[in-house]
Design a protein around this motif. Sequence first.
Motif, PDB file in Angstrom:
ATOM      1  N   ARG A  47       0.825  -1.214   0.000  1.00 20.11           N
ATOM      2  CA  ARG A  47       0.000   0.000   0.000  1.00 20.11           C
ATOM      3  C   ARG A  47       0.856   1.260   0.000  1.00 20.11           C
ATOM      4  O   ARG A  47       1.859   1.343   0.697  1.00 20.11           O
ATOM      5  N   LEU A  48       0.420   2.232  -0.778  1.00 16.97           N
ATOM      6  CA  LEU A  48       0.990   3.567  -0.758  1.00 16.97           C
ATOM      7  C   LEU A  48       0.127   4.380   0.189  1.00 16.97           C
ATOM      8  O   LEU A  48      -1.084   4.501  -0.025  1.00 16.97           O
ATOM      9  N   LEU A  49       0.701   4.919   1.265  1.00 11.58           N
ATOM     10  CA  LEU A  49      -0.069   5.637   2.274  1.00 11.58           C
ATOM     11  C   LEU A  49      -0.222   7.118   1.977  1.00 11.58           C
ATOM     12  O   LEU A  49      -1.204   7.739   2.382  1.00 11.58           O
ATOM     13  N   ALA A  50       0.766   7.687   1.290  1.00 11.61           N
ATOM     14  CA  ALA A  50       0.721   9.122   0.981  1.00 11.61           C
ATOM     15  C   ALA A  50       1.582   9.385  -0.247  1.00 11.61           C
ATOM     16  O   ALA A  50       2.547   8.660  -0.513  1.00 11.61           O
ATOM     17  N   GLY A  51       1.226  10.419  -0.981  1.00 13.21           N
ATOM     18  CA  GLY A  51       2.026  10.819  -2.133  1.00 13.21           C
ATOM     19  C   GLY A  51       1.830   9.908  -3.322  1.00 13.21           C
ATOM     20  O   GLY A  51       0.732   9.418  -3.576  1.00 13.21           O
ATOM     21  N   ARG A  52       2.920   9.668  -4.029  1.00 16.44           N
ATOM     22  CA  ARG A  52       2.876   8.847  -5.239  1.00 16.44           C
ATOM     23  C   ARG A  52       4.003   7.818  -5.200  1.00 16.44           C
ATOM     24  O   ARG A  52       4.885   7.870  -4.365  1.00 16.44           O
ATOM     25  N   THR A  53       3.972   6.915  -6.145  1.00 15.72           N
ATOM     26  CA  THR A  53       4.989   5.891  -6.247  1.00 15.72           C
ATOM     27  C   THR A  53       6.040   6.286  -7.296  1.00 15.72           C
ATOM     28  O   THR A  53       5.911   7.332  -7.939  1.00 15.72           O
ATOM     29  N   ILE A  54       7.059   5.467  -7.458  1.00 17.14           N
ATOM     30  CA  ILE A  54       8.051   5.662  -8.522  1.00 17.14           C
ATOM     31  C   ILE A  54       7.349   5.361  -9.843  1.00 17.14           C
ATOM     32  O   ILE A  54       6.641   4.369  -9.967  1.00 17.14           O
ATOM     33  N   ASP A  55       7.560   6.227 -10.857  1.00 16.45           N
ATOM     34  CA  ASP A  55       6.931   5.981 -12.151  1.00 16.45           C
ATOM     35  C   ASP A  55       7.931   6.191 -13.277  1.00 16.45           C
ATOM     36  O   ASP A  55       9.105   6.480 -13.032  1.00 16.45           O
ATOM     37  N   ALA A  56       7.470   6.056 -14.505  1.00 16.09           N
ATOM     38  CA  ALA A  56       8.348   6.133 -15.676  1.00 16.09           C
ATOM     39  C   ALA A  56       9.004   7.500 -15.840  1.00 16.09           C
ATOM     40  O   ALA A  56      10.028   7.625 -16.516  1.00 16.09           O
ATOM     41  N   ASN A  57       8.443   8.548 -15.233  1.00 18.77           N
ATOM     42  CA  ASN A  57       9.048   9.879 -15.328  1.00 18.77           C
ATOM     43  C   ASN A  57      10.272  10.028 -14.435  1.00 18.77           C
ATOM     44  O   ASN A  57      11.033  10.983 -14.592  1.00 18.77           O
ATOM     45  N   ASP A  58      10.459   9.116 -13.507  1.00 21.84           N
ATOM     46  CA  ASP A  58      11.593   9.174 -12.575  1.00 21.84           C
ATOM     47  C   ASP A  58      12.791   8.474 -13.210  1.00 21.84           C
ATOM     48  O   ASP A  58      13.172   7.368 -12.860  1.00 21.84           O
ATOM     49  N   ARG A  59      13.380   9.151 -14.176  1.00 19.30           N
ATOM     50  CA  ARG A  59      14.472   8.582 -14.957  1.00 19.30           C
ATOM     51  C   ARG A  59      15.722   9.437 -14.800  1.00 19.30           C
ATOM     52  O   ARG A  59      15.686  10.492 -14.162  1.00 19.30           O
ATOM     53  N   GLU A  60      16.791   8.989 -15.410  1.00 18.04           N
ATOM     54  CA  GLU A  60      18.047   9.724 -15.362  1.00 18.04           C
ATOM     55  C   GLU A  60      17.832  11.142 -15.879  1.00 18.04           C
ATOM     56  O   GLU A  60      17.146  11.355 -16.877  1.00 18.04           O
ATOM     57  N   GLY A  61      18.386  12.116 -15.172  1.00 17.57           N
ATOM     58  CA  GLY A  61      18.248  13.510 -15.549  1.00 17.57           C
ATOM     59  C   GLY A  61      17.082  14.223 -14.882  1.00 17.57           C
ATOM     60  O   GLY A  61      17.047  15.440 -14.839  1.00 17.57           O
ATOM     61  N   ALA A  62      16.118  13.447 -14.365  1.00 19.28           N
ATOM     62  CA  ALA A  62      14.982  14.035 -13.652  1.00 19.28           C
ATOM     63  C   ALA A  62      15.362  14.240 -12.181  1.00 19.28           C
ATOM     64  O   ALA A  62      16.367  13.710 -11.705  1.00 19.28           O
ATOM     65  N   GLU A  63      14.538  14.999 -11.483  1.00 20.55           N
ATOM     66  CA  GLU A  63      14.765  15.202 -10.053  1.00 20.55           C
ATOM     67  C   GLU A  63      14.831  13.846  -9.351  1.00 20.55           C
ATOM     68  O   GLU A  63      14.010  12.966  -9.591  1.00 20.55           O
ATOM     69  N   ARG A  64      15.812  13.679  -8.475  1.00 23.79           N
ATOM     70  CA  ARG A  64      15.970  12.417  -7.740  1.00 23.79           C
ATOM     71  C   ARG A  64      14.883  12.322  -6.671  1.00 23.79           C
ATOM     72  O   ARG A  64      14.705  13.236  -5.878  1.00 23.79           O
ATOM     73  N   VAL A  65      14.172  11.175  -6.689  1.00 22.23           N
ATOM     74  CA  VAL A  65      13.059  10.988  -5.773  1.00 22.23           C
ATOM     75  C   VAL A  65      13.241   9.726  -4.950  1.00 22.23           C
ATOM     76  O   VAL A  65      13.990   8.823  -5.317  1.00 22.23           O
ATOM     77  N   VAL A  66      12.512   9.670  -3.833  1.00 19.51           N
ATOM     78  CA  VAL A  66      12.598   8.540  -2.924  1.00 19.51           C
ATOM     79  C   VAL A  66      11.238   8.297  -2.282  1.00 19.51           C
ATOM     80  O   VAL A  66      10.477   9.241  -2.061  1.00 19.51           O
ATOM     81  N   LEU A  67      10.944   7.029  -2.030  1.00 16.27           N
ATOM     82  CA  LEU A  67       9.793   6.629  -1.226  1.00 16.27           C
ATOM     83  C   LEU A  67      10.331   6.178   0.119  1.00 16.27           C
ATOM     84  O   LEU A  67      11.344   5.480   0.179  1.00 16.27           O
ATOM     85  N   LEU A  68       9.657   6.549   1.189  1.00 15.63           N
ATOM     86  CA  LEU A  68      10.041   6.117   2.533  1.00 15.63           C
ATOM     87  C   LEU A  68       8.994   5.149   3.063  1.00 15.63           C
ATOM     88  O   LEU A  68       7.802   5.344   2.834  1.00 15.63           O
ATOM     89  N   SER A  69       9.444   4.135   3.786  1.00 13.68           N
ATOM     90  CA  SER A  69       8.480   3.289   4.484  1.00 13.68           C
ATOM     91  C   SER A  69       7.944   4.078   5.675  1.00 13.68           C
ATOM     92  O   SER A  69       8.578   5.028   6.150  1.00 13.68           O
ATOM     93  N   GLU A  70       6.780   3.681   6.150  1.00 15.50           N
ATOM     94  CA  GLU A  70       6.174   4.394   7.280  1.00 15.50           C
ATOM     95  C   GLU A  70       7.104   4.458   8.492  1.00 15.50           C
ATOM     96  O   GLU A  70       7.252   5.532   9.092  1.00 15.50           O
ATOM     97  N   PRO A  71       7.792   3.367   8.885  1.00 10.51           N
ATOM     98  CA  PRO A  71       8.712   3.476  10.032  1.00 10.51           C
ATOM     99  C   PRO A  71       9.830   4.495   9.799  1.00 10.51           C
ATOM    100  O   PRO A  71      10.191   5.240  10.711  1.00 10.51           O
ATOM    101  N   LEU A  72      10.368   4.566   8.596  1.00  8.93           N
ATOM    102  CA  LEU A  72      11.432   5.526   8.306  1.00  8.93           C
ATOM    103  C   LEU A  72      10.878   6.950   8.275  1.00  8.93           C
ATOM    104  O   LEU A  72      11.508   7.876   8.797  1.00  8.93           O
ATOM    105  N   ALA A  73       9.710   7.133   7.689  1.00  7.90           N
ATOM    106  CA  ALA A  73       9.097   8.472   7.658  1.00  7.90           C
ATOM    107  C   ALA A  73       8.868   8.989   9.071  1.00  7.90           C
ATOM    108  O   ALA A  73       9.132  10.162   9.366  1.00  7.90           O
ATOM    109  N   ARG A  74       8.372   8.120   9.979  1.00  6.56           N
ATOM    110  CA  ARG A  74       8.144   8.530  11.376  1.00  6.56           C
ATOM    111  C   ARG A  74       9.462   8.879  12.068  1.00  6.56           C
ATOM    112  O   ARG A  74       9.531   9.815  12.858  1.00  6.56           O
ATOM    113  N   GLU A  75      10.512   8.108  11.762  1.00 12.48           N
ATOM    114  CA  GLU A  75      11.803   8.356  12.406  1.00 12.48           C
ATOM    115  C   GLU A  75      12.430   9.663  11.933  1.00 12.48           C
ATOM    116  O   GLU A  75      12.965  10.430  12.734  1.00 12.48           O
TER     117      GLU A  75
END
Length: 170
Positions: A47-75
Amino acid sequence: ASVSVADGVPLDFIYRDTRVARDGEATFVPAHTTRVGAGYLETLGTRLLAGRTIDANDREGAERVVLLSEPLARELFPGGDPIGKRVAFALPESERQTYTVVGVTADLVSTQMGNPRPQLFVSLAQHPASSVLVIARGAPGDPSVRRAFDNATVDALRQISGQADGGQPV
């Protein structure tokens, strides 16, 4: 039903930890890191709890993005919304880099069964790996799944290398 690629899956028992911190902070925490392609969360059924997932637009040259797991986001962002915030970390053999948080996933089991473990997911297209797994999800018992998986694999190889043909072993 879906197919994706990644350099790991839950419970693969491969150590892929990196240290991550809120941008500008000096306190880093370890997080299990997986490089993923578009459709990874959907294919695993995470499940994605908030925001968006990694998609085809997240390629080389685009802004670097990351998804955090809920435990890491809380920390990293106790009591706050991490979407749009920045984190800094280094993947193996890379310099410290800054990424924008675009999503938060539900907790998923990684290599410590039953224990919440901080995890993050980066775009495989932005950080190619030397080897990847092709992951597919289909209906249980559907005999067409094998054929669909083979076809999806060959198509993916064609897109990546421009040289794959149906006779190449995978």
